[in-house]
Design a protein around this motif. Sequence first.
Motif, PDB file in Angstrom:
ATOM      1  N   VAL A  16       0.840  -1.192   0.000  1.00 39.79           N
ATOM      2  CA  VAL A  16       0.000   0.000   0.000  1.00 39.79           C
ATOM      3  C   VAL A  16       0.878   1.245   0.000  1.00 39.79           C
ATOM      4  N   LEU A  17       0.488   2.224  -0.825  1.00 39.94           N
ATOM      5  CA  LEU A  17       1.169   3.509  -0.885  1.00 39.94           C
ATOM      6  C   LEU A  17       0.219   4.614  -0.429  1.00 39.94           C
ATOM      7  N   LEU A  52       7.749   8.749  -5.913  1.00 41.13           N
ATOM      8  CA  LEU A  52       8.059   8.854  -7.338  1.00 41.13           C
ATOM      9  C   LEU A  52       9.561   8.786  -7.605  1.00 41.13           C
ATOM     10  N   ALA A  53      10.364   9.247  -6.662  1.00 40.03           N
ATOM     11  CA  ALA A  53      11.817   9.285  -6.840  1.00 40.03           C
ATOM     12  C   ALA A  53      12.514   7.999  -6.409  1.00 40.03           C
ATOM     13  N   HIS A  54      11.805   7.075  -5.791  1.00 39.00           N
ATOM     14  CA  HIS A  54      12.429   5.886  -5.192  1.00 39.00           C
ATOM     15  C   HIS A  54      12.421   4.721  -6.195  1.00 39.00           C
ATOM     16  N   ILE A  55      13.482   4.610  -6.982  1.00 46.55           N
ATOM     17  CA  ILE A  55      13.580   3.625  -8.063  1.00 46.55           C
ATOM     18  C   ILE A  55      13.475   2.188  -7.541  1.00 46.55           C
ATOM     19  N   ALA A  74      10.762  -0.944  -8.692  1.00 44.59           N
ATOM     20  CA  ALA A  74      11.078  -2.337  -9.038  1.00 44.59           C
ATOM     21  C   ALA A  74      10.304  -3.299  -8.142  1.00 44.59           C
ATOM     22  N   ARG A  75      10.179  -2.958  -6.878  1.00 48.13           N
ATOM     23  CA  ARG A  75       9.445  -3.811  -5.944  1.00 48.13           C
ATOM     24  C   ARG A  75       7.966  -3.887  -6.322  1.00 48.13           C
ATOM     25  N   LEU A  76       7.386  -2.762  -6.712  1.00 48.32           N
ATOM     26  CA  LEU A  76       5.977  -2.749  -7.115  1.00 48.32           C
ATOM     27  C   LEU A  76       5.756  -3.594  -8.371  1.00 48.32           C
ATOM     28  N   GLN A  77       6.643  -3.482  -9.328  1.00 46.86           N
ATOM     29  CA  GLN A  77       6.527  -4.274 -10.553  1.00 46.86           C
ATOM     30  C   GLN A  77       6.672  -5.770 -10.250  1.00 46.86           C
ATOM     31  N   ALA A  78       7.591  -6.118  -9.360  1.00 47.39           N
ATOM     32  CA  ALA A  78       7.760  -7.523  -8.963  1.00 47.39           C
ATOM     33  C   ALA A  78       6.526  -8.034  -8.237  1.00 47.39           C
ATOM     34  N   GLN A  79       5.906  -7.180  -7.459  1.00 49.60           N
ATOM     35  CA  GLN A  79       4.689  -7.543  -6.719  1.00 49.60           C
ATOM     36  C   GLN A  79       3.581  -7.966  -7.694  1.00 49.60           C
ATOM     37  N   ILE A  80       3.348  -7.142  -8.700  1.00 46.67           N
ATOM     38  CA  ILE A  80       2.314  -7.450  -9.698  1.00 46.67           C
ATOM     39  C   ILE A  80       2.710  -8.684 -10.504  1.00 46.67           C
ATOM     40  N   SER A  81       3.977  -8.799 -10.857  1.00 43.09           N
ATOM     41  CA  SER A  81       4.446  -9.975 -11.604  1.00 43.09           C
ATOM     42  C   SER A  81       4.232 -11.261 -10.822  1.00 43.09           C
ATOM     43  N   MET A  93      -0.174   8.076  -8.891  1.00 38.40           N
ATOM     44  CA  MET A  93       0.740   8.578  -9.923  1.00 38.40           C
ATOM     45  C   MET A  93       1.987   7.698 -10.018  1.00 38.40           C
ATOM     46  N   VAL A  94       2.407   7.121  -8.909  1.00 39.54           N
ATOM     47  CA  VAL A  94       3.568   6.221  -8.925  1.00 39.54           C
ATOM     48  C   VAL A  94       3.252   5.004  -9.785  1.00 39.54           C
ATOM     49  N   LEU A  95       2.074   4.448  -9.590  1.00 36.22           N
ATOM     50  CA  LEU A  95       1.666   3.268 -10.366  1.00 36.22           C
ATOM     51  C   LEU A  95       1.571   3.608 -11.849  1.00 36.22           C
ATOM     52  N   ALA A  96       1.065   4.798 -12.152  1.00 36.93           N
ATOM     53  CA  ALA A  96       0.978   5.230 -13.552  1.00 36.93           C
ATOM     54  C   ALA A  96       2.368   5.408 -14.151  1.00 36.93           C
ATOM     55  N   LYS A  97       3.265   6.017 -13.382  1.00 34.76           N
ATOM     56  CA  LYS A  97       4.620   6.292 -13.884  1.00 34.76           C
ATOM     57  C   LYS A  97       5.345   5.014 -14.290  1.00 34.76           C
TER      58      LYS A  97
END
Length: 183
Positions: free
Chosen positions: A67-68, A79-82, A86-93, A106-110
Amino acid sequence: MTVHVYVAPGFEEVELITIVDVLRRADIDTVMVSLTAGTQIQGAHQISVHADAPFHQVAGQTPELIVLPGGGPGTQALLAHIDLHARLQAQISAGKRVAAICAAPMVLAKIGLLQDKNACCFPGCENTLLDGGANITAYNVVTDGLITTSRGAGTAGLFALELVALLKNEAIAKEVGRTMLYL
């Protein structure tokens, strides 16, 4: 079942506390994860919280949900925390859930997670979601697949109850909502 709620400097206090409180009332193991090196983080309105763990300590873990919380400065930090991206993308994957409220969608959109998804956000953030391929809705809380979004501090309770319903069931969400006079 574990949920990670990421806490960035400048987070929206109502959103963070409401989400964590409601999830814990539903007996969901909820860990506040700091995006800073320390665990003491100050919110947008100068209210400080003590997170349960720093970001690096939960590396490699895949909770049921990330949760964000939003807040203007907090979202800028997200938004600045690269590494978070990566962690969010791995979560969905991994087929696990992600949720964001206020400006945080906006982070999810970015990072491309809202492409062709129905979503909502704090008023004024819509263009970033549209640029990320989202379909903007007028609802206060929207779940599309593995992603749940919400509009802001005033919708935090409903957002948290939706997360309880998704992680446990509707009956538990309603019971928690009734005991807190949301429903």
